[in-house]
Enzyme design. Structure first.
Site, PDB file in Angstrom:
ATOM      1  N   GLY A  55       0.803  -1.204   0.000  1.00  9.09           N
ATOM      2  CA  GLY A  55       0.000   0.000   0.000  1.00  9.09           C
ATOM      3  C   GLY A  55       0.841   1.261   0.000  1.00  9.09           C
ATOM      4  O   GLY A  55       1.944   1.293   0.551  1.00  9.09           O
ATOM      5  N   SER A  56       0.331   2.311  -0.631  1.00  7.69           N
ATOM      6  CA  SER A  56       0.963   3.618  -0.517  1.00  7.69           C
ATOM      7  C   SER A  56       0.752   4.151   0.895  1.00  7.69           C
ATOM      8  O   SER A  56      -0.056   3.637   1.666  1.00  7.69           O
ATOM      9  CB  SER A  56       0.368   4.579  -1.546  1.00  7.69           C
ATOM     10  OG  SER A  56       0.642   4.141  -2.859  1.00  7.69           O
ATOM     11  N   GLY A  57       1.498   5.198   1.225  1.00  6.75           N
ATOM     12  CA  GLY A  57       1.443   5.748   2.573  1.00  6.75           C
ATOM     13  C   GLY A  57       2.603   5.333   3.439  1.00  6.75           C
ATOM     14  O   GLY A  57       2.721   5.784   4.577  1.00  6.75           O
ATOM     15  N   HIS A  58       3.489   4.458   2.902  1.00  6.22           N
ATOM     16  CA  HIS A  58       4.666   3.991   3.646  1.00  6.22           C
ATOM     17  C   HIS A  58       5.961   4.552   3.064  1.00  6.22           C
ATOM     18  O   HIS A  58       7.039   4.024   3.316  1.00  6.22           O
ATOM     19  CB  HIS A  58       4.729   2.463   3.627  1.00  6.22           C
ATOM     20  CG  HIS A  58       3.519   1.804   4.183  1.00  6.22           C
ATOM     21  ND1 HIS A  58       3.036   2.078   5.439  1.00  6.22           N
ATOM     22  CD2 HIS A  58       2.682   0.879   3.647  1.00  6.22           C
ATOM     23  CE1 HIS A  58       1.948   1.345   5.664  1.00  6.22           C
ATOM     24  NE2 HIS A  58       1.714   0.614   4.588  1.00  6.22           N
ATOM     25  N   LYS A 106       5.447  -8.296   2.279  1.00  5.06           N
ATOM     26  CA  LYS A 106       5.156  -8.091   3.703  1.00  5.06           C
ATOM     27  C   LYS A 106       3.967  -8.958   4.091  1.00  5.06           C
ATOM     28  O   LYS A 106       3.028  -9.136   3.312  1.00  5.06           O
ATOM     29  CB  LYS A 106       4.858  -6.616   3.995  1.00  5.06           C
ATOM     30  CG  LYS A 106       6.016  -5.688   3.650  1.00  5.06           C
ATOM     31  CD  LYS A 106       5.812  -4.273   4.177  1.00  5.06           C
ATOM     32  CE  LYS A 106       4.557  -3.591   3.699  1.00  5.06           C
ATOM     33  NZ  LYS A 106       4.492  -3.478   2.213  1.00  5.06           N
ATOM     34  N   ASP A 111      -1.735  -8.581   0.593  1.00  9.03           N
ATOM     35  CA  ASP A 111      -0.487  -8.724  -0.162  1.00  9.03           C
ATOM     36  C   ASP A 111      -0.230 -10.184  -0.510  1.00  9.03           C
ATOM     37  O   ASP A 111       0.176 -10.510  -1.639  1.00  9.03           O
ATOM     38  CB  ASP A 111       0.685  -8.169   0.648  1.00  9.03           C
ATOM     39  CG  ASP A 111       0.637  -6.653   0.775  1.00  9.03           C
ATOM     40  OD1 ASP A 111      -0.172  -6.019   0.081  1.00  9.03           O
ATOM     41  OD2 ASP A 111       1.407  -6.101   1.575  1.00  9.03           O
ATOM     42  N   HIS A 220      -0.181   0.353   9.594  1.00 11.05           N
ATOM     43  CA  HIS A 220      -1.444   0.819   9.034  1.00 11.05           C
ATOM     44  C   HIS A 220      -2.329   1.406  10.146  1.00 11.05           C
ATOM     45  O   HIS A 220      -3.517   1.617   9.925  1.00 11.05           O
ATOM     46  CB  HIS A 220      -2.196  -0.320   8.352  1.00 11.05           C
ATOM     47  CG  HIS A 220      -1.405  -1.015   7.310  1.00 11.05           C
ATOM     48  ND1 HIS A 220      -0.807  -2.241   7.513  1.00 11.05           N
ATOM     49  CD2 HIS A 220      -1.074  -0.644   6.053  1.00 11.05           C
ATOM     50  CE1 HIS A 220      -0.161  -2.599   6.419  1.00 11.05           C
ATOM     51  NE2 HIS A 220      -0.292  -1.653   5.519  1.00 11.05           N
TER      52      HIS A 220
END
Length: 331
Positions: A55-58, A106, A111, A220
């Protein structure tokens, strides 16, 4: 969107990817039709392509580590959401070497599912594919959690070491075994004093009262089993270090240490945390072989940090020290 500089919650990821690729056009290319980023250069010795994503945001994970010496491609999903299996399949097919492609994943359900479907699609095209599952999060090391430990800060360590090994021309089976060994030797633990802000609502993902820390938070915003009173930094880091050392393989006396910011923690704080971490390791009689400090695996704007330890040996250190050139690798 009162907290984020973006046209809309829906535009923040595609606009960021386009800007990222333009800012680092010498290192990566953006393939928006299939939703992945690819390295422009790499070792001619590579026989296996390395692909990761999530996911984006990391940020800067994973896109920031696409380039020579690390990943061949990264597949970013929506914020805190797995990439689609189509993205992973297309990226893997594009960068697969003569010995195939290795997925660095991960340990999250979405995922695992989407990388697994992509691997099945690759098999239909006779492209060898294997997976390294990163599951370093000490806070979720419990038999009560069916999916097992989450994948967090040690993902960066796995990507760096496998990138160096791939540059030496190692095959798919050897890289898979090495990735599993690195993951076995690595553990991470995170704390936060405030949650990230959800882009859609502009509100915190969870509330914490003053003077309380979330001990064992996920990247998250997953809540820990409980909170702990805020204590002076040295006491907090010492307690985290003791838990991490106890979780490493028996007899581990040499380590690589990662101090990672979760998004809103300043460099000033992170280097103070690094100082406390090194003192705690010295007090435990452990040799600190290498260390890295900065924001590498973030959780949007969460105010927190994670600590990771890898039980090292001379071979792992040699691979860690190998050169890499990516948008976010600091060395």
């Amino acid at each position: 969107m009162p907290r984020y500089f973006a046209d809309s919650p829906e535009s923040i990821v595609p606009d960021a990817l386009a800007g990222f690729a333009a800012a680092h056009a010498d290192l990566v290319s953006h393939h928006p039709d299939h939703g992945y980023l690819r390295a422009r250069g790499g070792s001619p010795e590579r026989r296996v392509g390395l692909v990761s994503g999530g996911g984006s945001g990391h940020e800067p994970l994973h896109a920031g580590f696409v380039g020579a010496g690390m990943l061949d491609a990264a597949c970013p999903g929506r914020i805190f959401a797995s990439p689609h299996n189509r993205q992973i399949f297309e990226a893997s097919r594009a960068v697969a070497g003569p010995d195939g492609v290795l997925h660095i994943v991960k340990n999250y359900t979405g995922d695992r599912i989407n990388f697994g479907i992509a691997a099945e699609r690759l098999a239909h095209e006779h492209i060898p594919c294997a997976r390294v599952l990163v599951d370093d999060d000490l806070a979720t090391d419990s038999e009560d959690i069916a999916v097992g430990r989450r994948g967090t800060g040690a993902t960066l360590i796995v990507e760096k070491i496998l990138g160096a090994a791939a540059d030496e021309g190692r095959g798919l089976d050897e890289l898979t075994a090495l990735g599993a060994e690195v993951t076995r030797r690595a553990r991470s633990l995170a704390v936060a004093s405030a949650a990230h802000t959800a882009p859609g609502s502009g509100s915190p993902a969870f509330e914490l009262p003053d003077g309380v820390l979330e001990f064992g938070v996920g990247i998250h915003g997953e809540r820990a089993d409980g909170t702990t009173p805020a204590v002076p930094l040295t006491r907090l880091v010492t307690a985290m270090t003791e838990r991490l050392l106890a979780a490493l393989p028996d007899g581990s006396r040499r380590v690589l240490a990662l101090v990672n910011g979760l998004g809103a923690t300043t460099s000033l704080e992170l280097y103070g945390i690094h100082h406390a971490f090194t003192k705690a390791l010295e007090g435990s009689g452990v040799t600190l072989d290498r260390s890295l400090t900065g924001t590498f695996v973030s959780a949007l704007d969460m105010r927190g940090f994670s600590l990771s330890l890898l039980a090292t040996d001379d071979e792992l250190l040699r691979l860690w020290d190998a050169p890499a050139r990516t948008p976010a690798w600091p060395r």
